[in-house]
Design an enzyme around this catalytic site. Structure first.
Site, PDB file in Angstrom:
ATOM      1  N   HIS A   1       4.470  -5.439   9.558  1.00  0.00           N
ATOM      2  CA  HIS A   1       4.913  -4.846   8.291  1.00  0.00           C
ATOM      3  C   HIS A   1       6.355  -5.251   7.957  1.00  0.00           C
ATOM      4  O   HIS A   1       7.313  -4.624   8.403  1.00  0.00           O
ATOM      5  CB  HIS A   1       4.805  -3.323   8.415  1.00  0.00           C
TER       6      HIS A   1
ATOM      7  N   LEU B   1       9.598  -9.384   2.638  1.00  0.00           N
ATOM      8  CA  LEU B   1      10.443 -10.587   2.562  1.00  0.00           C
ATOM      9  C   LEU B   1      11.029 -10.795   1.169  1.00  0.00           C
ATOM     10  O   LEU B   1      11.896 -11.641   0.976  1.00  0.00           O
ATOM     11  CB  LEU B   1       9.649 -11.819   3.003  1.00  0.00           C
TER      12      LEU B   1
ATOM     13  N   HIS C   1      -0.172   2.819   2.567  1.00  0.00           N
ATOM     14  CA  HIS C   1       1.097   3.577   2.562  1.00  0.00           C
ATOM     15  C   HIS C   1       0.724   4.998   2.152  1.00  0.00           C
ATOM     16  O   HIS C   1       0.513   5.274   0.970  1.00  0.00           O
ATOM     17  CB  HIS C   1       2.063   2.927   1.557  1.00  0.00           C
TER      18      HIS C   1
ATOM     19  N   ASP D   1       8.657  -2.202   9.206  1.00  0.00           N
ATOM     20  CA  ASP D   1       8.794  -1.909   7.773  1.00  0.00           C
ATOM     21  C   ASP D   1      10.163  -2.400   7.280  1.00  0.00           C
ATOM     22  O   ASP D   1      10.844  -1.732   6.497  1.00  0.00           O
ATOM     23  CB  ASP D   1       8.601  -0.415   7.479  1.00  0.00           C
TER      24      ASP D   1
ATOM     25  N   HIS E   1       3.271   2.880   8.868  1.00  0.00           N
ATOM     26  CA  HIS E   1       4.420   3.757   9.170  1.00  0.00           C
ATOM     27  C   HIS E   1       4.061   5.244   9.235  1.00  0.00           C
ATOM     28  O   HIS E   1       4.577   6.064   8.457  1.00  0.00           O
ATOM     29  CB  HIS E   1       5.574   3.522   8.184  1.00  0.00           C
TER      30      HIS E   1
ATOM     31  N   ASN F   1       4.289  -6.692  -1.917  1.00  0.00           N
ATOM     32  CA  ASN F   1       4.948  -6.074  -3.082  1.00  0.00           C
ATOM     33  C   ASN F   1       6.132  -6.893  -3.577  1.00  0.00           C
ATOM     34  O   ASN F   1       7.251  -6.405  -3.716  1.00  0.00           O
ATOM     35  CB  ASN F   1       5.373  -4.627  -2.774  1.00  0.00           C
TER      36      ASN F   1
END
Ligand SMILES: [Zn+2]
Length: 451
Positions: free
Chosen positions: A64, A67, A182, A322, A235, A98
């Site tokens: 996770h 970038l 998420h 994350d 997460h 995303n």
């Protein structure tokens, strides 16, 4: 391609239940052989690293990572994120979709893969669940999988629609790839700045209840059970969410979970301002440090203890950072306006070693969650030092202290709550397929850094 002999390191490889001093030979990009420490013969033309006092592990795998490229190159690029990864010991990272535009087409998956190929780390691509991550229309999951996507996520947002998630999970079953969710209910988290509880009340910040996560984790489990699809909880951060996943796994539901280093070492009390987290650090932290703002938020002590228990008993499959780099302007503002997320690739190891030092996790448990755990989820022959396998190797000094400063980080994102602290544990050499992609200090001959 360089060959290397890493001598007398403490080799920790949970895939082989190995934790012992040893010598490791890397040849032609593969793990060639392992010996008990000091028993490797002299080999001509091989570069040697004296790893006495160092720990040698399979290259870490991060499920996770954000970038930011394309769309937000001021926060991070694929190249800088990739360099930050190998500096943190991660040889494989999964890029979340995303970006702008979102990774929601085969062309975008191929684009990210192509740009990433020049980088230091191996970058696998997670594609969007819905077109434009809008949560309305399913993306072409089959085409995305054929283009190489390793999973699907609208991360940043949950898959809010139950019907959309049901359909996505039905595809997930056919494609054998996870829907990485998420889990934060958009209504219950609306306006939330931190964990709902006494600390939020005291600080006058609107809270996000733990239940905002738990209702979606429970829903994801129910729909995975209904469809036979694979739900992966990104997460995970609350005690009850861990309990839901544990119960689902016991019933044979295809559900997996990851936890972040920051949710394992910090609580919401740190938003009040604090003493340094790392012993011996001089840095004091002011209240309302926007680098403590993350989604899901830092939780309570009880939640942290449950996450640790979940890692120990295998309920939580992997530790994922994350990594969410931001520009200074996204964080130099009031808490309410700050962007959520922290830059995590380069501080994951020291944060996790702190837990080992405190006796909360064993080193083997930490390395398992960074290597063989995520490798299994990806279904790849990675995360192991077995002879014949790919020579992704991380060598770190568990006692080397360094100060977390903006200049010390390869990531463009300097947004870490550990800024100013003196942490312990640093990667000194990272090999990807036998190539030195970071470090190469202490070699008896210089090993050329290839980037
Ligand atoms: Zn997320």
């Amino acid at each position: 391609m360089s060959d290397a002999l890493i001598r007398r390191g403490r080799i920790v490889d949970p895939s082989q239940n190995l934790d012992a001093p040893g010598d490791l030979l890397v040849r032609d990009g593969k793990i060639a052989r392992l010996w008990p420490a000091g028993e490797a013969p002299n080999a001509d033309g091989v570069l040697e690293l004296d790893a006495a006092g160092l720990v040698v592990t399979p290259g870490f795998i991060d499920l996770h990572v954000h970038l930011r490229e394309p769309g937000h190159e001021e926060k991070e690029t694929i190249a800088t994120g990739s360099q930050a990864a190998v500096a943190g010991g991660f040889t494989t990272i999964c890029a979340m979709p995303n970006t702008e535009p979102a990774t929601d087409s085969a062309a975008m998956v191929e684009y990210v893969g192509r740009v990433a190929a020049a980088g230091a780390a191996r970058v696998l691509v997670v594609a969007a669940v819905s077109k434009g991550r809008q949560g309305k229309e399913l993306a072409e999951l089959g085409e995305l999988a054929a283009a190489g996507a390793v999973g699907f996520s609208d991360d940043g947002n949950p898959v809010a629609s139950n019907t959309l998630l049901r359909n996505a999970l039905a595809y997930s079953r056919m494609l054998r790839l996870p829907i990485m969710d998420h889990c934060e209910d958009p209504e219950l988290t609306k306006g939330g700045q931190m964990n709902e509880g006494p600390v939020a009340t005291r600080l006058g910040l609107k809270g996000t209840p733990a239940a905002a996560e738990e209702v979606l984790v429970a829903r994801d489990v129910a729909l995975a059970e209904l469809t036979g699809g694979w739900a992966h909880i990104c997460h995970i951060s609350t005690a009850r969410a861990v309990a839901i996943v544990r119960d689902a796994k016991a019933r044979g539901v295809r559900v997996t979970a990851e936890a972040t280093p920051h949710h394992l070492v910090m609580t919401d009390e740190l938003v009040m301002g604090r003493w340094p987290l790392f012993p011996g650090s001089a840095a004091a932290h002011l209240p309302y440090d926007t680098n403590t703002k993350v989604n899901p938020p830092l939780r309570s002590r009880v939640d942290v203890e449950a996450l640790l228990a979940g890692l120990r008993d295998g309920t939580i499959d992997a530790i994922a950072t994350d990594h969410a780099p931001h520009h200074v302007l996204d964080k130099e503002c009031e808490y309410d306006f700050a962007a959520p997320g922290l830059s995590g690739l380069e501080t994951a190891l020291p944060a996790l070693l702190l837990l080992v030092e405190q006796g909360k996790l064993s080193l083997a448990e930490v390395i398992r969650a960074l290597t063989v755990g995520p490798a299994r989820l990806l279904g790849r022959e990675l995360g192991s030092l077995r002879p014949g396998g790919v020579a992704d190797v991380t060598v770190f000094d568990p006692s080397l202290a360094w100060q977390v400063t903006p200049d010390a980080l390869f990531s463009k994102g300097k947004n870490t709550p550990f800024l100013g602290e003196t942490v312990k544990g640093k990667v000194v050499l990272t090999l990807r397929e036998g190539r030195a992609v970071h470090g190469a200090t202490r070699l008896t001959q210089p090993l050329a850094l290839e980037r």
